[in-house]
Design an enzyme around this catalytic site. Structure first.
Site, short mmCIF file in Angstrom:
data_model
loop_
_atom_site.label_atom_id
_atom_site.label_comp_id
_atom_site.label_asym_id
_atom_site.label_seq_id
_atom_site.Cartn_x
_atom_site.Cartn_y
_atom_site.Cartn_z
N GLU A 173 0.98 -1.44 0.22
CA GLU A 173 0.16 -0.14 0.07
C GLU A 173 0.82 0.80 0.03
O GLU A 173 0.10 2.49 1.07
CB GLU A 173 -0.68 -0.15 0.75
CG GLU A 173 -1.92 -1.10 1.20
CD GLU A 173 -2.80 -1.34 2.33
OE1 GLU A 173 -3.06 -0.11 2.82
OE2 GLU A 173 -4.04 -1.80 1.85
N GLU A 292 -5.69 -8.03 -0.22
CA GLU A 292 -6.32 -8.19 1.23
C GLU A 292 -7.40 -7.71 0.28
O GLU A 292 -8.33 -6.65 -0.56
CB GLU A 292 -5.80 -6.99 1.67
CG GLU A 292 -3.92 -6.98 2.21
CD GLU A 292 -3.72 -5.84 2.94
OE1 GLU A 292 -4.59 -5.05 4.13
OE2 GLU A 292 -2.61 -5.55 3.32
O1 AHR Z 1 -5.29 -6.26 6.78
C1 AHR Z 1 -5.11 -4.75 7.94
C2 AHR Z 1 -4.47 -3.35 7.16
O2 AHR Z 1 -5.41 -3.38 6.24
C3 AHR Z 1 -3.33 -4.36 6.55
O3 AHR Z 1 -2.44 -3.93 7.54
C4 AHR Z 1 -3.30 -3.05 5.72
O4 AHR Z 1 -2.11 -3.24 4.24
C5 AHR Z 1 -4.81 -2.13 4.75
O5 AHR Z 1 -4.85 -0.88 5.13
#
Ligand code: AHR
Length: 498
Positions: A173, A292
């Site tokens: 990210e 994610e």
């Molecule tokens: O999964 C929780 C967080 O969400 C992770 O660390 C990040 O990559 C995302 O913003």
């Protein structure tokens, strides 16, 4: 009662289902590692301190791949802190989650755990505070057989054979202002490219994931992907997608339609990646890694300002308790991933244990399955072979966020070896039972529904908690003449030749 007409035909194929689509994620965040998979004092802990009750549930859940060690955590992490004798490892401040990181678990321990869990390790490198050098050294430590500084260091740590880690995330990210070492798209593109080149020179067999946007609502979304890919195109294999879904304002109908938003997100990223392919006259296509995704009560999480709290070890963070409605949303997101299996080749439900997770533990106590456990376990266990392109004609209903949406979304896979077709379907209607009207064509003529498993509840807010761990579980419904999907339900229907 309404009807969903679903046409299933062997001429309409999406593509092979990559087993890496059923990945998960373990970050050094909250109680995911410490107090989650690892709790040395626990009655079920093995000789290395890992909870075997949790491991058993992980195996039942069935992820094929696990991303590690972050997440935001990785952007200020020194991988060297997590190898070698545990007693020599430093305690550090983890700036991502305002925690004390003891480094009792690091690469060596997690790699051994992954092997026990029978999952492939997807490793992320720190491109926030570090860069090319740390990244290429880590690949050498992990994947080079021996006879060099870093590979011999691994061997001196008691690991003779290389880990052979194939999949590497180039940071996490990096578009996000909250990230330690946040970068502009050009800055990130440059460091990702140079890291990728060096990492590949160490091991040409690795596969690399460039960071896409942190979510589809980032102001730089689209432009970020285009710029990053233009910088890195020939050196990377995947672009990442991240997105969490939640019911922000009590609008269940819109929330249940979240997979429509995931569909749009995926098609937008495919369009951007292919635009850059054309612009660069490239022959290769970039694949998508949705590494994610989940339901997350993020608004509640971010409403809490912990910036002045004491630094704690493994504080409980983001330990969401999931309802039946949320399980149906998770199921419909899995359906979206399957329906894009031609381009989304990898995906990770975030996360695995305790933190926004399908498995929850109590310190010194039990571990149990959240409602969201069941759709994931169903798909990981049953989706195989090839994803079929379904033609669905279902009733529709109005939502405030997405306008008119289908009551039912579905995906299907066909395993030519077993001859079995499995249909995964979510009924997103709040009040309508939907009857399945199957139209089977081509080689599927003569097939019929043989089994039906459903996850639903009279109370769609029902959840599994420490005192009611099995309040919500799927049940098998006998298939007579018809198959019906109750309102707000997750369904798995198995078809075989009669
Ligand atoms: O999964 C929780 C967080 O969400 C992770 O660390 C990040 O990559 C995302 O913003």
């Amino acid at each position: 009662m309404s009807t969903a007409r679903i046409v299933v035909h062997d001429a309409y194929l999406i593509g092979d289902v990559d087993r890496r689509l059923f990945g998960s994620f373990v970050e050094h965040m909250g109680r995911a590692v410490y107090g989650g998979i690892y709790e040395p004092g626990h009655a079920t802990a093995d000789e290395h301190g890992f909870r075997t009750d949790v491991l058993r549930l992980v195996k039942e859940l069935g992820p094929t791949m696990v991303r590690y060690p972050g997440g935001n955590f990785v952007s200020a992490y020194n991988w060297e802190d997590g190898v070698g004798p545990v007693e020599d490892r430093p305690v550090r401040l983890d700036l991502a989650w305002r925690s004390r990181e003891t480094n009792r678990v690091g690469l060596a321990e997690f790699a051994a755990w992954s092997e026990n869990a029978d999952v492939e390790l997807m490793m992320a490198v720190n491109l926030g505070t570090r860069g090319v050098d740390a990244a290429r050294n880590l690949v050498e430590y992990c994947n080079h057989p021996g006879g060099t500084y870093w590979s011999d260091l691994r061997r001196s740590h008691g690991v003779a054979d290389p880990y052979g880690i194939k999949i590497w995330c180039l940071g996490n990210e990096m578009d996000a202002p909250w990230q330690i070492g946040h970068k502009t798209a050009v800055e990130y593109g440059r460091i990702a490219l140079e890291s990728a080149k060096a990492m590949r020179r160490v091991d040409p067999g690795i596969e690399l994931v460039a960071c896409g946007s942190s979510n589809r609502w980032m102001p730089t979304f689209g432009e970020w992907e285009a710029t990053v890919l233009e910088e890195t195109y020939e050196q990377v294999d995947y672009i990442s997608l991240h997105n969490y879904y939640e019911d922000v304002d009590g609008d269940a109908a819109s929330f249940l339609a979240s997979s429509d938003s995931m569909d749009d997100f995926i098609t937008s990223v495919v369009a951007t990646a292919d635009h850059i392919k054309g612009k660069l006259h490239s022959r290769k296509s970039i694949q998508l890694s949705f590494d994610e995704w989940n339901v997350w009560h993020q608004t509640e999480f971010h409403s809490h300002d912990g910036s002045r709290e004491a630094w704690r070890e493994a504080p409980d963070l983001a330990e969401d308790v999931y309802t039946v409605t949320e399980a149906v949303v998770v199921g419909s997101l899995l359906i979206s991933l399957l329906n894009h299996a031609d381009r989304v080749r990898m995906a990770c439900i975030a996360q695995l244990v305790n933190v926004i997770a399908p498995i929850t533990t109590v310190e010194g106590g039990a571990a149990w399955r959240q409602t969201t456990f069941f759709p994931f376990a169903d798909v990981a266990a049953r989706a195989g072979g090839v994803a079929l392109r379904l033609d669905i004609d279902a009733g529709r209903h109005e939502t405030a966020k997405y306008g008119e949406v289908d009551d039912v979304v579905a995906a299907a896979t066909w395993d030519e070896g077993t001859g079995e077709i499995v249909i995964f379907a979510a009924n997103r209607s709040l009040d309508r039972t939907v009857e399945l009207d199957l139209v089977l064509g081509g080689r599927f003529e003569g097939y019929r529904a043989m089994a039906h498993r459903v996850l639903t509840h009279d109370d769609r807010d029902a959840a599994n908690t420490a005192d009611r761990m099995e309040n919500v579980t799927p049940r098998t419904v006998s298939v007579t003449d018809s198959v019906a999907f109750p309102p707000v339900s997750w369904n798995v229907v198995t078809l075989r030749r009669a």
